[in-house]
Write an enzyme that holds these catalytic residues in place. Structure first.
Site, PDB file in Angstrom:
ATOM      1  N   ALA A 254       0.804  -1.241   0.000  1.00 34.12           N
ATOM      2  CA  ALA A 254       0.000   0.000   0.000  1.00 34.12           C
ATOM      3  C   ALA A 254       0.832   1.284   0.000  1.00 34.12           C
ATOM      4  O   ALA A 254       0.256   2.378   0.029  1.00 34.12           O
ATOM      5  CB  ALA A 254      -1.009   0.047   1.154  1.00 34.12           C
ATOM      6  N   ALA A 255       2.158   1.175  -0.062  1.00 32.07           N
ATOM      7  CA  ALA A 255       2.972   2.398  -0.103  1.00 32.07           C
ATOM      8  C   ALA A 255       2.647   3.206  -1.368  1.00 32.07           C
ATOM      9  O   ALA A 255       2.510   4.435  -1.320  1.00 32.07           O
ATOM     10  CB  ALA A 255       4.453   2.059  -0.048  1.00 32.07           C
ATOM     11  N   GLY A 256       2.499   2.508  -2.490  1.00 37.47           N
ATOM     12  CA  GLY A 256       2.164   3.191  -3.748  1.00 37.47           C
ATOM     13  C   GLY A 256       0.782   3.823  -3.682  1.00 37.47           C
ATOM     14  O   GLY A 256       0.558   4.926  -4.189  1.00 37.47           O
ATOM     15  N   ASP A 257      -0.163   3.124  -3.050  1.00 34.47           N
ATOM     16  CA  ASP A 257      -1.532   3.662  -2.907  1.00 34.47           C
ATOM     17  C   ASP A 257      -1.502   4.923  -2.048  1.00 34.47           C
ATOM     18  O   ASP A 257      -2.163   5.918  -2.348  1.00 34.47           O
ATOM     19  CB  ASP A 257      -2.447   2.631  -2.232  1.00 34.47           C
ATOM     20  CG  ASP A 257      -2.459   1.301  -2.979  1.00 34.47           C
ATOM     21  OD1 ASP A 257      -2.303   1.324  -4.215  1.00 34.47           O
ATOM     22  OD2 ASP A 257      -2.604   0.253  -2.324  1.00 34.47           O
TER      23      ASP A 257
HETATM   24  O1  RIB Z   1      -1.507  -2.058  -3.215  1.00 29.78           O
HETATM   25  C1  RIB Z   1      -1.718  -2.970  -2.170  1.00 29.78           C
HETATM   26  C2  RIB Z   1      -2.995  -3.716  -2.390  1.00 29.78           C
HETATM   27  O2  RIB Z   1      -2.869  -4.541  -3.532  1.00 29.78           O
HETATM   28  C3  RIB Z   1      -3.363  -4.664  -1.279  1.00 29.78           C
HETATM   29  O3  RIB Z   1      -4.102  -4.043  -0.260  1.00 29.78           O
HETATM   30  C4  RIB Z   1      -4.104  -5.781  -1.992  1.00 29.78           C
HETATM   31  O4  RIB Z   1      -5.456  -5.842  -1.694  1.00 29.78           O
HETATM   32  C5  RIB Z   1      -3.867  -5.528  -3.479  1.00 29.78           C
HETATM   33  O5  RIB Z   1      -4.968  -5.003  -4.078  1.00 29.78           O
END
Ligand code: RIB
Length: 313
Positions: A254-257
């Site tokens: 989730a760092a990119g998110d």
């Molecule tokens: O970017 C991380 C996410 O990738 C995770 O939370 C997982 O669900 C996938 O979608």
């Protein structure tokens, strides 16, 4: 400061995470790991990150008629996210991601998309009035590409800028209409290589790849290079290279998110390209110091404190 109105259109998953010393090779079983069940999905992570950073967030996603879906929606509501356009699929299950994390925080993810792959353009249409009121829309690639293409076209019609986080790396070339219709594309080095067919390993190769995407119509390109930093250019001549913050990594999930959502918040607030990237890099750096996807996402106060410690934003 203005409270950004952000619409996130994308996936919602339940993450099943095992952290161990190393990731097993095919055919191998390893024991001794620890387990975490948590909310995830690239869209959901971005929605939660933006909300924690002070944005007013509306999340358009699709879950199954099951326990995971119900828990996810309740969690988004606890985060203050508007869930009015989350739909429950009658037949498909809520998306699930199996995630393995090693001692260095590197991960490996396999997703059963479930209801995410039934998020069709009609659902976007039902949210179109709310989308039209947004300052910005964020999209990723864990829903059908045709829906992404449709959402970009709708945002263009409504005059709402779009940030595309092209994750996971697309297996087919992105339609030119998508690249021409977005304000910003933010791949990591793997995604940039997949999008351009050029290996991306450092700022020099990132620049070539970014120029390719600008030539295809994107208005600005931000390529994250992990510990090497972030390279960005825009069609109006802006350039930035922002070194990464040095932190002790626990889990990069989730760092990119987190980066995309934080960049979105900062850019709506009017920060320059390099200041918005620095803010996003700080938020992402905090997230890698913690296990899990949404559990790792920082609040605005945490990012501000981090930036104070690493010189002012
Ligand atoms: O970017 C991380 C996410 O990738 C995770 O939370 C997982 O669900 C996938 O979608």
């Amino acid at each position: 400061m203005k409270k950004p109105k952000i619409v996130v259109i994308g996936s919602s998953n339940t993450d099943m995470v095992v952290k161990s010393d190393r990731i097993p090779v095919p055919g191998e079983t390893i024991t001794g790991g620890s387990f975490l069940l948590a909310q995830g999905g690239k869209g959901a992570n971005q929605a939660v990150a933006a909300a924690r950073l002070g944005a007013e967030v509306l999340f358009v996603t699709r879950v199954g008629n099951d326990m995971f879906g119900r828990e996810a929606v309740e969690q988004y509501q606890r985060e203050g996210i508007d869930t009015s356009f989350i739909e429950v699929d009658a037949t498909a299950a809520t998306g699930v991601a199996l995630i393995l994390v090693d001692a260095k925080g590197e991960n490996l993810i396999s997703v059963a998309s479930g209801a995410n792959h039934a998020l069709y353009p009609e659902q976007i249409d039902r949210a179109s009035e709310a989308i039209g009121q947004a300052d910005l829309v964020i999209l990723q690639l864990e829903i059908p590409l045709a829906t992404v293409e449709y959402a970009v076209a709708l945002c263009n019609k409504l005059g709402v800028p779009v940030i595309l986080d092209p994750a996971p790396a697309p297996r087919v070339p992105l339609p030119d209409s998508v690249l021409k219709g977005i304000a910003t594309i933010k791949p990591n080095e793997t995604e940039a290589s997949a999008l351009t067919g050029m290996p991306v390993t450092d700022s020099e190769s990132a620049e070539k790849s970014a120029q390719f995407l600008l030539d295809k119509g994107a208005k600005s390109v931000i390529i994250t290079l992990g510990t090497q930093g972030v390279f960005a250019i825009s069609a109006c001549g802006e350039r930035a290279f922002v070194p990464s913050f040095s932190v002790s990594a626990v889990d990069s999930t989730a760092a990119g998110d987190c980066f995309s959502a934080a960049y979105a918040v900062a850019t709506v607030q009017g920060h320059s390209l390099s200041d918005a990237i620095r803010f996003a890099a700080a938020a992402a750096a905090i997230s890698v110091t913690r296990i899990g996807a949404q559990g790792s996402l920082p609040t605005l106060a945490e990012v501000n404190e981090f930036l104070t410690q690493h010189s002012a934003f």
